[in-house]
Enzyme design. Structure first.
Site, PDB file in Angstrom:
ATOM      1  N   LYS A   1      -9.743   0.216  23.952  1.00  0.00           N
ATOM      2  CA  LYS A   1      -8.420   0.475  24.520  1.00  0.00           C
ATOM      3  C   LYS A   1      -7.995  -0.720  25.355  1.00  0.00           C
ATOM      4  O   LYS A   1      -8.827  -1.365  25.997  1.00  0.00           O
ATOM      5  CB  LYS A   1      -8.477   1.717  25.418  1.00  0.00           C
ATOM      6  CG  LYS A   1      -7.129   2.334  25.691  1.00  0.00           C
ATOM      7  CD  LYS A   1      -6.731   3.326  24.614  1.00  0.00           C
ATOM      8  CE  LYS A   1      -5.375   3.917  24.872  1.00  0.00           C
ATOM      9  NZ  LYS A   1      -5.042   4.944  23.867  1.00  0.00           N
TER      10      LYS A   1
ATOM     11  N   GLY B   1       5.576  19.139  27.450  1.00  0.00           N
ATOM     12  CA  GLY B   1       5.939  17.767  27.081  1.00  0.00           C
ATOM     13  C   GLY B   1       6.467  17.698  25.665  1.00  0.00           C
ATOM     14  O   GLY B   1       5.716  17.859  24.701  1.00  0.00           O
TER      15      GLY B   1
ATOM     16  N   GLY C   1       7.920  15.068  24.054  1.00  0.00           N
ATOM     17  CA  GLY C   1       8.186  13.661  23.757  1.00  0.00           C
ATOM     18  C   GLY C   1       7.998  13.431  22.261  1.00  0.00           C
ATOM     19  O   GLY C   1       8.266  14.309  21.443  1.00  0.00           O
TER      20      GLY C   1
ATOM     21  N   VAL D   1       5.365  13.225  20.261  1.00  0.00           N
ATOM     22  CA  VAL D   1       4.487  14.151  19.533  1.00  0.00           C
ATOM     23  C   VAL D   1       4.883  15.607  19.793  1.00  0.00           C
ATOM     24  O   VAL D   1       4.996  16.406  18.859  1.00  0.00           O
ATOM     25  CB  VAL D   1       3.005  13.949  19.944  1.00  0.00           C
ATOM     26  CG1 VAL D   1       2.118  14.908  19.166  1.00  0.00           C
ATOM     27  CG2 VAL D   1       2.568  12.515  19.683  1.00  0.00           C
TER      28      VAL D   1
HETATM   29  P1  NAI Z   1       5.760  10.518  25.058  1.00  0.00           P
HETATM   30  O1  NAI Z   1       5.825   9.636  26.260  1.00  0.00           O
HETATM   31  O2  NAI Z   1       6.732  10.299  23.952  1.00  0.00           O
HETATM   32  O3  NAI Z   1       5.893  12.067  25.499  1.00  0.00           O
HETATM   33  C1  NAI Z   1       5.347  12.602  26.650  1.00  0.00           C
HETATM   34  C2  NAI Z   1       6.376  13.588  27.219  1.00  0.00           C
HETATM   35  O4  NAI Z   1       5.796  14.297  28.307  1.00  0.00           O
HETATM   36  C3  NAI Z   1       7.646  12.905  27.746  1.00  0.00           C
HETATM   37  O5  NAI Z   1       8.775  13.551  27.199  1.00  0.00           O
HETATM   38  C4  NAI Z   1       7.539  13.104  29.271  1.00  0.00           C
HETATM   39  O6  NAI Z   1       8.818  13.215  29.878  1.00  0.00           O
HETATM   40  C5  NAI Z   1       6.782  14.410  29.331  1.00  0.00           C
HETATM   41  N1  NAI Z   1       6.087  14.680  30.590  1.00  0.00           N
HETATM   42  C6  NAI Z   1       5.492  13.819  31.457  1.00  0.00           C
HETATM   43  N2  NAI Z   1       4.936  14.493  32.481  1.00  0.00           N
HETATM   44  C7  NAI Z   1       5.201  15.793  32.273  1.00  0.00           C
HETATM   45  C8  NAI Z   1       4.867  16.985  32.974  1.00  0.00           C
HETATM   46  N3  NAI Z   1       4.185  16.975  34.120  1.00  0.00           N
HETATM   47  N4  NAI Z   1       5.286  18.166  32.452  1.00  0.00           N
HETATM   48  C9  NAI Z   1       5.983  18.206  31.298  1.00  0.00           C
HETATM   49  N5  NAI Z   1       6.320  17.108  30.594  1.00  0.00           N
HETATM   50  C10 NAI Z   1       5.937  15.926  31.078  1.00  0.00           C
HETATM   51  O7  NAI Z   1       4.253  10.409  24.542  1.00  0.00           O
HETATM   52  P2  NAI Z   1       3.655  10.895  23.138  1.00  0.00           P
HETATM   53  O8  NAI Z   1       3.469   9.729  22.265  1.00  0.00           O
HETATM   54  O9  NAI Z   1       4.404  12.087  22.653  1.00  0.00           O
HETATM   55  O10 NAI Z   1       2.196  11.347  23.585  1.00  0.00           O
HETATM   56  C11 NAI Z   1       1.967  12.582  24.244  1.00  0.00           C
HETATM   57  C12 NAI Z   1       0.473  12.712  24.538  1.00  0.00           C
HETATM   58  O11 NAI Z   1      -0.265  12.693  23.319  1.00  0.00           O
HETATM   59  C13 NAI Z   1      -0.105  11.578  25.401  1.00  0.00           C
HETATM   60  O12 NAI Z   1      -1.094  12.115  26.239  1.00  0.00           O
HETATM   61  C14 NAI Z   1      -0.726  10.645  24.382  1.00  0.00           C
HETATM   62  O13 NAI Z   1      -1.789   9.879  24.944  1.00  0.00           O
HETATM   63  C15 NAI Z   1      -1.236  11.641  23.357  1.00  0.00           C
HETATM   64  N6  NAI Z   1      -1.412  11.090  22.013  1.00  0.00           N
HETATM   65  C16 NAI Z   1      -0.333  10.522  21.364  1.00  0.00           C
HETATM   66  C17 NAI Z   1      -0.498  10.014  20.089  1.00  0.00           C
HETATM   67  C18 NAI Z   1       0.660   9.454  19.319  1.00  0.00           C
HETATM   68  O14 NAI Z   1       0.525   9.260  18.100  1.00  0.00           O
HETATM   69  N7  NAI Z   1       1.812   9.213  19.940  1.00  0.00           N
HETATM   70  C19 NAI Z   1      -1.820  10.014  19.422  1.00  0.00           C
HETATM   71  C20 NAI Z   1      -2.853  10.719  20.159  1.00  0.00           C
HETATM   72  C21 NAI Z   1      -2.634  11.194  21.423  1.00  0.00           C
END
Ligand code: NAI
Length: 340
Positions: free
Chosen positions: A81, A176, A178, A180
């Site tokens: 990482k 969340g 976002g 995913v």
């Molecule tokens: P992202 O940044 O697009 O989405 C995260 C969402 O969570 C955002 O909309 C943010 O506003 C929201 N958020 C932050 N704190 C919050 C809280 N306390 N309560 C509710 N919502 C909150 O990130 P993404 O790419 O969707 O990733 C989400 C998770 O999945 C992360 O932990 C990431 O490490 C993990 N992940 C993502 C992968 C990918 O392909 N994007 C692969 C494997 C794991």
């Protein structure tokens, strides 16, 4: 500072390589946990860490998870990482990204970087001006849809195991929405689940309500909502020791990395009769996607392995009466640890 000085950090786990670069315009860490199964592949994250020690801790923990994730997904890759200190909205610049590319290049291919929180496909393209050891930009970009698909298949497996049926008609709380979480909620809604979503970003929450018909609630409320499934898809540490009693779900299964504040909380979940899908097993879709695109292989068949691996973990957990996270760790270690 290099590996020797990182060895005193509480999150150090015999990592093979830890490199820290502190140059004008770039402070970053690259950690390689284990490369027994192949070159270390992992995301490159940019976040406003309060200190270098926090950034180092994140790189150490996340690189370790990548070793376990790739091993259990059956991929010929090790775990690594990279983290960049800084606010992606304010501090990101082409110079910083090129400097990060050069930093990755200095490891001669022992680490291959992909996108992650704060770093998208366009940023990887800039890094690629300085190194060939980056993935996930020219070959199709965003792995989030594959991650969401894998988590969806995994939640179906959890629902069958815990409730004897798929998600149709079940209540799923998605923390969340976002990249995913939203794609996951879309798939769940299509399969007939009833979604409640929370997000700290009001725009994203509105989109889930308007486009998916999701009910919405506040960021704290989601962790105490009554539902069949809680899907943590925000940041790490959603499941805290002091929050376990408040949970009113039968399954915890979502996309976030390091969902448990402390890995040993899988035992507390088990005690409460909550089925926990180990995070790195259910969220392996992204790394599977990166692997398949680099090799020109189809991703679907490999994603279908995710529910099968979960079922194997659940069966072993029941047989040995041990928590699911611990069981998954032992299964992964059997694949990447060489016997002495
Ligand atoms: P992202 O940044 O697009 O989405 C995260 C969402 O969570 C955002 O909309 C943010 O506003 C929201 N958020 C932050 N704190 C919050 C809280 N306390 N309560 C509710 N919502 C909150 O990130 P993404 O790419 O969707 O990733 C989400 C998770 O999945 C992360 O932990 C990431 O490490 C993990 N992940 C993502 C992968 C990918 O392909 N994007 C692969 C494997 C794991």
């Amino acid at each position: 500072m290099t590996r020797d000085s990182a060895a005193g950090h509480p999150d150090f786990d015999g990592h093979e390589t830890v490199e820290i670069r502190q140059a004008p315009g770039l402070t970053a860490v690259i950690a390689i946990h284990d490369s027994t199964l192949g070159a270390a592949v992992g995301g490159c994250r940019m976040a406003p860490y309060p200190s270098l020690d926090d950034a180092l801790g994140d790189a150490l923990r996340l690189s370790r998870s990548m070793t376990y994730k790739s091993a259990l997904a059956g991929l010929p890759m090790g775990g690594g990482k990279a983290v960049i200190m800084g606010d992606p909205a304010r501090d990101k610049s082409p110079e910083l990204l090129r400097a990060m590319g050069a930093f990755i290049d200095a490891l001669d291919g022992r680490f291959v970087g992909a996108g992650d929180a704060g770093i998208g496909a366009a940023d990887m393209e800039v890094m690629a001006e300085r190194t060939v050891h980056v993935a996930g930009w020219r070959d199709g970009g965003d792995p989030s849809p594959a991650t969401a698909e894998g988590v969806f298949l995994g939640i179906e497996a959890c629902a069958r195991r815990r409730y004897g049926a798929g998600v149709k008609g079940m209540r799923v709380a998605v923390q969340g929405v976002g990249k995913v979480g939203f794609e996951l909620a879309r798939r769940l809604a299509r399969a007939g689940a009833r979604i409640t979503a929370s997000d700290t970003d009001p725009g994203r929450l509105e989109r889930a309500r308007d486009e998916l018909g999701a009910a919405v609630c506040g960021p704290e409320e989601i962790l105490a909502i009554e539902a069949e499934v809680l899907a943590p898809c925000a940041l790490g540490g959603a499941i805290r020791a002091d929050g376990i009693d408040a949970l009113r779900v039968g399954v915890v299964a979502g996309a976030a990395n390091n969902q448990l504040e402390d890995a040993a909380l899988d035992a507390a979940l088990m005690e409460r009769g909550i089925l926990y899908a180990p995070d790195y097993v259910i969220n392996a879709g992204g790394i599977i996607d990166i692997h398949c695109r680099r090799r020109g292989e189809r991703v679907d068949a490999r994603l279908a392995e995710i529910p099968r691996t979960l079922e194997a973990v659940f069966a072993e957990s029941e047989r040995r009466r041990r928590p699911t996270g611990e069981v998954a760790d032992r299964m992964a270690e059997a694949r990447f640890r060489r016997e002495p």
